[in-house]
Design a protein around this motif. Structure first.
Motif, PDB file in Angstrom:
ATOM      1  N   LEU A 110       1.994   6.742  -6.831  1.00  0.00           N
ATOM      2  CA  LEU A 110       0.897   7.594  -7.283  1.00  0.00           C
ATOM      3  C   LEU A 110       1.225   9.074  -7.082  1.00  0.00           C
ATOM      4  O   LEU A 110       1.062   9.890  -8.005  1.00  0.00           O
ATOM      5  N   SER A 117       2.483   1.762  -3.419  1.00  0.00           N
ATOM      6  CA  SER A 117       1.508   2.229  -4.415  1.00  0.00           C
ATOM      7  C   SER A 117       1.185   3.703  -4.210  1.00  0.00           C
ATOM      8  O   SER A 117       1.093   4.473  -5.176  1.00  0.00           O
ATOM      9  N   THR A 120       0.833  -1.211   0.000  1.00  0.00           N
ATOM     10  CA  THR A 120       0.000   0.000   0.000  1.00  0.00           C
ATOM     11  C   THR A 120       0.861   1.251   0.000  1.00  0.00           C
ATOM     12  O   THR A 120       0.601   2.206  -0.744  1.00  0.00           O
ATOM     13  N   THR A 143      -4.310   2.195  -9.544  1.00  0.00           N
ATOM     14  CA  THR A 143      -4.255   2.436  -8.093  1.00  0.00           C
ATOM     15  C   THR A 143      -5.466   3.224  -7.620  1.00  0.00           C
ATOM     16  O   THR A 143      -6.070   2.893  -6.600  1.00  0.00           O
ATOM     17  N   PHE A 201      -6.717  -1.043  -2.803  1.00  0.00           N
ATOM     18  CA  PHE A 201      -5.755  -0.011  -2.409  1.00  0.00           C
ATOM     19  C   PHE A 201      -6.340   0.876  -1.316  1.00  0.00           C
ATOM     20  O   PHE A 201      -5.682   1.145  -0.304  1.00  0.00           O
ATOM     21  N   GLN A 241      -0.502   2.557 -14.254  1.00  0.00           N
ATOM     22  CA  GLN A 241      -0.453   2.089 -12.863  1.00  0.00           C
ATOM     23  C   GLN A 241      -1.170   3.069 -11.930  1.00  0.00           C
ATOM     24  O   GLN A 241      -1.867   2.653 -11.000  1.00  0.00           O
TER      25      GLN A 241
END
Length: 550
Positions: free
Chosen positions: A313, A309, A306, A388, A394, A384
Motif C-alpha cells: 500500500l 499488505s 498484514t 487493503t 487488514f 489491491q
C-alpha cells in the motif's frame, strides 16, 4: 484631533491602502503614499506638506524637529511626543547595533594584538569548524570577524592556502582527540571498558573493520583496518580481536567485555576467546538481537500478511505523484512512512502512522478524486490498494501487530538510545515485554499452544546465549529497581546461576574475591544491610529513571 485626514471614509484616492515599507512604523499614522510605486514620496495627513525622503523625514516633520524639514502646523503636542519617542527609540536601536558590531571589531583587535602576525590564518581556520559551511554562514559572528580581520589587513591581503588550513585543523583535532582519550583512559582504570567491533562495506566495496573502546563517559575509535582480501571466519575475527587486546598495553587489564553482532563467525570467535581469555565477557549487540526477534515475529503468517499488505500500500501511494499528493491532502500534509532506528522499527512506525490515519485514508479511497486517478482502477496494484484500505481484516491485523510489536520496539529504543546505560534494564524490560505481549494477544494460549507460545518461542530462540548471558543476569539481579521490588528474583535459579557465573568470570581465579562477593557483599545487598538499607540507596528503586549518576 490629531488627524482628520486619516478618516477611513475619506473619498481621497491617495488614502487608499497601499503597499508600505516598515508598515508597523508609527509614522504611517500621519502619512500616506502619493504613488504606490515610490515608497519615499509621502503626503502628510495633517497638512498639505509632501516629503520626498521617506517615513523618517515625515516623523521629523510631525515631531517639529528643525533642521531638515518644516514643522507641521497642525500636529498636536501628543502627535509630536509620539514621533519624538519613535525617533529616539530608532536611534537607540541603531546605537545598540553599532555597539554590537564594535564588540566584534574589538574581539578581532584583541586577536590581532596577541598573535604573532598570523591572525588572519587563525581566524580563517576557525570558520569550517564553527559553522560547517552551510548557507547561514553569513549570519555567524565568526563570519563578521573574518570580514573585520580582512579589512584590517587592507588591500592585497591573502587568504591562507588550503594546505595550511587543513593541516592546522588536523593538528588541532588530533590534540583534542588525545585529550578526550586521555580522560577516558582514566575512567577505564576506575570502571573498566568494553571493546566493540564493527564490520562494514564502504562505497568502493572495501571491507572495513573498526574497533572502538567504550566506557561510561564516551566512546573512542581506536583502530580501523581494511580486510577485503581476508575471509571473515571465526578464527580470523578471534585473532584480530585478540591481537589488539595483546597490544593494548596496560589498558588490556581494564577491558571487561567484547561486543559484536550475532553473526555466526562472531559466535565462533566468542568460543575461541573464552578459551584463551576466560576473564572476558563476550556480549552480543542488543539492538541487533532485538531487531532479529522482531523480524522473526514479523515472518509469522499471522503478521506477515498484514506487513506485506501495508508495504504494498505505501509503495503504491508513494510511487505516483497524484496518489501521494492526494494522501497528503487528506492527512493534512502528514506522511505515513516514518524512519526508525532499524529497518523493522521503521516498519513498525509506518504501521503506527497508518493506523493513526485510518479514517482519513479510508475517506480518501472512497473520494471522487481518488477514483479519477487513472492508474488506481486500471492497475492490479491500484485495485489491491483499494481493497487493503477498505478491508476490516487488514486494520484489525495492523492493530494486533502494533500491540505485539510495541513492547519490543520500546526495548529496542532503550538499548539504541543514549539516555542511560541499558545493561541493568535489558533483561527486566524483556520480561516485561513478554507479559505485555501475553495481554496483547488476549490470553489466546490457554492450552499451551497458539499464537502467544509461538511468539515467545521466537523471542527465546533469538535471545538464547545472547541476551540471557551471565552478565545480563547479574545486571538484572543487582538492579534494585527489579530485585528490591520483587525479592523472588533472589530465588530464581537461572538468575542466581547467571550471577554466580558472572562473578566467577569477572574475578577469574581470584577465589578470595569471589568468596567475599558471593558470601558477604551479595548478602548485604540482598538483605539491605548497612548502606543498602538507607533511604538514599533505595530512592530510585521505584522510578524507572533511576540512574547511578543521580
Amino acid at each position: 484631533m490629531s488627524s482628520a485626514a486619516s478618516n477611513p471614509c475619506s473619498p481621497n484616492p491617495v488614502d487608499k491602502p497601499a503597499v508600505k515599507r516598515n508598515s508597523e512604523d508609527i509614522g504611517w499614522e500621519y502619512g500616506t503614499l502619493v504613488n504606490p510605486a515610490d515608497l519615499n514620496v509621502i503626503k502628510c495627513k495633517l497638512c498639505p506638506m509632501v516629503v520626498k525622503a521617506g517615513i523618517y523625514r515625515l516623523k521629523l516633520h510631525i515631531a517639529s524637529i528643525k533642521g531638515q524639514v518644516r514643522s507641521c502646523p497642525n500636529a498636536t503636542p501628543e502627535d509630536r511626543e509620539k514621533c519624538k519617542k519613535a525617533i529616539g527609540d530608532s536611534r537607540k536601536a541603531k546605537i545598540a547595533r553599532l555597539l554590537e558590531k564594535q564588540d566584534v571589531i574589538d574581539a578581532v583587535a584583541n586577536e590581532m594584538d596577541t598573535d604573532d602576525g598570523t591572525g588572519l590564518d587563525d581566524l580563517g581556520s576557525s570558520q569550517p569548524r564553527a559553522v560547517g559551511i552551510p548557507f547561514n554562514t553569513i549570519n555567524c559572528d565568526e563570519f563578521d570577524q573574518v570580514l573585520e580581520a580582512a579589512s584590517r589587513f587592507g588591500p592585497g591581503a591573502k587568504k591562507p592556502y588550503q594546505h595550511e588550513l587543513r593541516e592546522k585543523l588536523l593538528h588541532e583535532e588530533v590534540e583534542d582527540t588525545k585529550k578526550i582519550v586521555k580522560d577516558q583512559a582514566e575512567e577505564w582504570k576506575r570502571t573498566g571498558c568494553s571493546l566493540m567491533t564493527d564490520a562494514w562495506i564502504d562505497q568502493k566495496r572495501r571491507s572495513i573493520m573498526n574497533l572502538c573502546i567504550n566506557c561510561c563517559i564516551g566512546t573512542s575509535f581506536v583502530q580501523s583496518k581494511e580486510l577485503s582480501a581476508e575471509s571473515h571466519t571465526g578464527e580470523f575475527i578471534f585473532e584480530f580481536v585478540d591481537n589488539f587486546i595483546e597490544k593494548f598495553g596496560d589498558g588490556k587489564k581494564h577491558i571487561v567485555q567484547v561486543v559484536t553482532d550475532n553473526a555466526a563467525n562472531n559466535m565462533a570467535a566468542k568460543d575461541m576467546l573464552y578459551v584463551k581469555r576466560p576473564n572476558l565477557f563476550w556480549t552480543s549487540c542488543a539492538t541487533h538481537t532485538i531487531n532479529l526477534v522482531l523480524e522473526g515475529i514479523g515472518k509469522m503468517r499471522k503478521f506477515k500478511n498484514t506487513l506485506d499488505s501495508a508495504k504494498s500500500l505505501t509503495i503504491f501511494i508513494y510511487a505516483h505523484h497524484k496518489t501521494l499528493s492526494l494522501m497528503r491532502k487528506f492527512t493534512k500534509k502528514r506522511d505515513i512512512v516514518r524512519p526508525g532506528v532499524t529497518r523493522f522499527a521503521s516498519a513498525f512506525l509506518t504501521l503506527q502512522s497508518l493506523y493513526e490515519k485510518k479514517d482519513q485514508l479510508r475517506m480518501m479511497s472512497q473520494s471522487e478524486e481518488w477514483e479519477k486517478i487513472r492508474h488506481v482502477k486500471k492497475s492490479a496494484k491500484g485495485v489491491q490498494a483499494i481493497a487493503t484500505l477498505v478491508k476490516s481484516s487488514f486494520w484489525n491485523g495492523v492493530s494486533l501487530c502494533l500491540r505485539v510489536f510495541e513492547p519490543l520496539v520500546n526495548v529496542l529504543r532503550m538499548v539504541d538510545g543514549d539516555t542511560k546505560p541499558s545493561m541493568p534494564w535489558l533483561y527486566g524490560e524483556i520480561l516485561k515485554a513478554k507479559e505485555e505481549i501475553r495481554i496483547a494477544v488476549g490470553n489466546m494460549d490457554k492450552n499451551g499452544t497458539g499464537l502467544y507460545k509461538s511468539i515467545i518461542e521466537n523471542v527465546d530462540e533469538k535471545m538464547k546465549k545472547r541476551l540471557d548471558c551471565p552478565i545480563h543476569m547479574a545486571a538484572y539481579c543487582l538492579n534494585p529497581y527489579y530485585s528490591y521490588s520483587k525479592p523472588s528474583i533472589f530465588h530464581n535459579e537461572d538468575v542466581i546461576d547467571g550471577f554466580f557465573a558472572a562473578v566467577e568470570t569477572f574475578y577469574h581465579r581470584d577465589y578470595d574475591k569471589q568468596t567475599q562477593v558471593l558470601n558477604e557483599d551479595f548478602h548485604k545487598f540482598k538483605d539491605k544491610v548497612g548502606h543498602f538499607g538507607k533511604n538514599v540507596a533505595q530512592l530510585g528503586c521505584k522510578d524507572y529513571n533511576f540512574s547511578p549518576d543521580i
